[in-house]
Design an enzyme around this catalytic site. Structure first.
Site, short mmCIF file in Angstrom:
data_model
loop_
_atom_site.label_atom_id
_atom_site.label_comp_id
_atom_site.label_asym_id
_atom_site.label_seq_id
_atom_site.Cartn_x
_atom_site.Cartn_y
_atom_site.Cartn_z
N ASP A 173 0.84 -1.20 0.00
CA ASP A 173 0.00 0.00 0.00
C ASP A 173 0.88 1.25 0.00
O ASP A 173 0.63 2.21 -0.74
CB ASP A 173 -0.90 -0.02 1.24
CG ASP A 173 -2.03 1.01 1.18
OD1 ASP A 173 -2.40 1.45 0.08
OD2 ASP A 173 -2.55 1.35 2.26
N HIS A 256 -4.33 2.99 -7.07
CA HIS A 256 -5.50 2.71 -6.24
C HIS A 256 -6.78 2.57 -7.06
O HIS A 256 -7.70 1.85 -6.67
CB HIS A 256 -5.66 3.78 -5.15
CG HIS A 256 -4.89 3.45 -3.91
ND1 HIS A 256 -3.52 3.64 -3.81
CD2 HIS A 256 -5.28 2.90 -2.73
CE1 HIS A 256 -3.11 3.24 -2.61
NE2 HIS A 256 -4.16 2.79 -1.93
N HIS A 259 -6.68 -0.94 -8.11
CA HIS A 259 -7.11 -1.73 -6.95
C HIS A 259 -8.62 -1.79 -6.85
O HIS A 259 -9.22 -2.84 -6.66
CB HIS A 259 -6.54 -1.15 -5.64
CG HIS A 259 -7.29 -1.62 -4.43
ND1 HIS A 259 -8.45 -0.99 -3.99
CD2 HIS A 259 -7.08 -2.66 -3.59
CE1 HIS A 259 -8.92 -1.64 -2.94
NE2 HIS A 259 -8.10 -2.65 -2.66
N HIS A 273 -5.66 -5.52 0.82
CA HIS A 273 -5.66 -4.25 0.08
C HIS A 273 -4.31 -4.01 -0.57
O HIS A 273 -4.21 -3.70 -1.76
CB HIS A 273 -6.00 -3.12 1.06
CG HIS A 273 -5.89 -1.74 0.51
ND1 HIS A 273 -6.85 -1.18 -0.30
CD2 HIS A 273 -4.91 -0.80 0.66
CE1 HIS A 273 -6.47 0.06 -0.62
NE2 HIS A 273 -5.30 0.30 -0.06
#
Length: 381
Positions: A173, A256, A259, A273
């Site tokens: 992350d 992101h 993601h 995540h």
């Protein structure tokens, strides 16, 4: 384009070995009737320490359970508990979704909120936003709040005793933070805090990146040994504080957004995540046409960290054209952070980047004597 720059940060950040013992002292400065939100597993592990800390500060110990995801229903249920019992501060104890649910319900109920992560697995604890999912784990929306948590407290001994994969996920992350912040800075988009990136936000994102390249591998060794070392302290700060400040005040971009697109593929459910973000980071580097050496270094480093950099490792394959197209379309919907990139990005571009990852990463791994990717089978099909 907004000409205003904005920096957002939590009111207080507390980190270190044994920090959980100081929780009562810090909460007492925020309210008299805290509500602890924690799932059964987390509460089973930490209820004794939390109870002792709160009782030492003469605070009542009230805990409510939590399921897996911060859903709209879970948030609303917490608001009802807060209102019914007169709580004045809510504490998210556990992982990112627990913390996000606490933030979202604290905001709606008009009380203060605190983040107490039990792993350095994401940068969610510091931010003024929550990621809302369906009960199945599909991304629904970001919810933005006018302020950040009143307290973020992370005990590095607790992090050292959490599974290694959680720290690796936090590294995934946080590695995205600099890649996305520098892309946002090159373009004209706003950061998540609501204005153009500050120099501070961008610099903190880069500092997070530098710390991780220097300390990630020895920090993972420390967690494997369940001990706290200077390398682990550095990585916890990079994953939690620096990445949090860096993404919020530096900006999110393609990593992101990809993601978020990946959450729509049942094959990826069960992945953390940070694992899915790492696929987004590599895809962003491909989209940018980043230097070959930078891409190859990223593949080598993230393989050593234990993060996925092939479709195989997230349960997909280059031949899964329909699924990859759906991911690419979800990643490029209007309002997604991918549009912060300094050039236009289409679903076709994302599809091409995702499809290219498999051969690229396999080649680099072979050339460096690194293991072949193993197929992830934890998701649904």
């Amino acid at each position: 384009m907004s000409e205003l720059t904005v920096l957002a940060s939590p009111s207080r950040y507390v980190q270190g070995k044994g920090a959980l013992g100081a929780l009562g002292t810090h909460l007492a400065a925020l309210g008299d009737r805290p509500l602890i939100v924690a799932d059964d597993t987390v509460w089973g592990l930490f209820s004794a320490q939390v109870t002792e800390a709160l009782e030492a500060a003469q605070l009542p110990v009230v805990r409510v359970g939590f399921e897996r995801f911060a859903t709209p229903e879970a948030v609303d249920a917490l608001v009802e508990v807060i209102s019914a019992d007169g709580h004045d501060v809510i504490v998210g104890l556990g992982g990112g979704s627990t913390i996000d649910a606490a933030k979202a319900s604290g905001h709606l109920a008009g009380i203060r909120w605190a983040s107490v992560p039990t792993a350095a697995s994401s940068d969610a604890p510091t931010s003024a936003l929550a990621v809302i999912y369906t009960a199945e784990g599909e991304f629904v929306e970001y919810r933005f709040f006018p302020r950040n948590p009143d307290l973020v407290l992370i005990d590095t001994q607790v992090v050292a005793e959490a599974p290694v994969r959680f720290l690796a996920a936090g590294i995934g992350d946080a590695l995205a933070t600099w890649l996305e912040a520098r892309a946002t800075r090159r373009g004209t988009a706003s950061a998540m805090a609501g204005g153009r990136p500050t120099l501070a936000g961008t610099a903190l994102a880069e500092l997070s990146w530098d710390i991780l390249w220097e300390n990630a591998l020895p920090a993972l060794d420390a967690v494997s040994a369940r001990v706290v070392t200077p390398a682990l302290e550095a990585v916890v700060e990079a994953n939690t504080l620096l990445s949090g400040l860096g993404f919020e005040s530096g900006g999110l971009a393609a990593a992101h957004a990809i993601h978020n697109g990946l959450t729509a593929a049942p094959q990826t459910h069960g992945l953390t995540h940070g694992q899915k973000v790492n696929i987004g980071s590599l895809a962003q580097l491909v989209l940018e046409g980043a230097p070959t050496a930078e891409i190859e270094d990223f593949v080598v480093f993230t393989t050593r960290v234990g993060l996925p950099n092939t479709l195989t490792e997230i349960g997909l394959a280059p031949e899964d054209t329909a699924e990859l197209r759906a991911i690419a379309e979800a990643a490029t919907v209007e309002g997604e952070t991918i549009h912060a990139m300094p050039f236009p990005v289409t679903a076709e571009d994302v599809l091409a980047a995702l499809t290219a990852l498999e051969g690229l990463s396999r080649r680099v791994r072979r050339e460096h004597g690194l293991p072949e990717p193993e197929r992830y089978t934890g998701g649904g099909h």
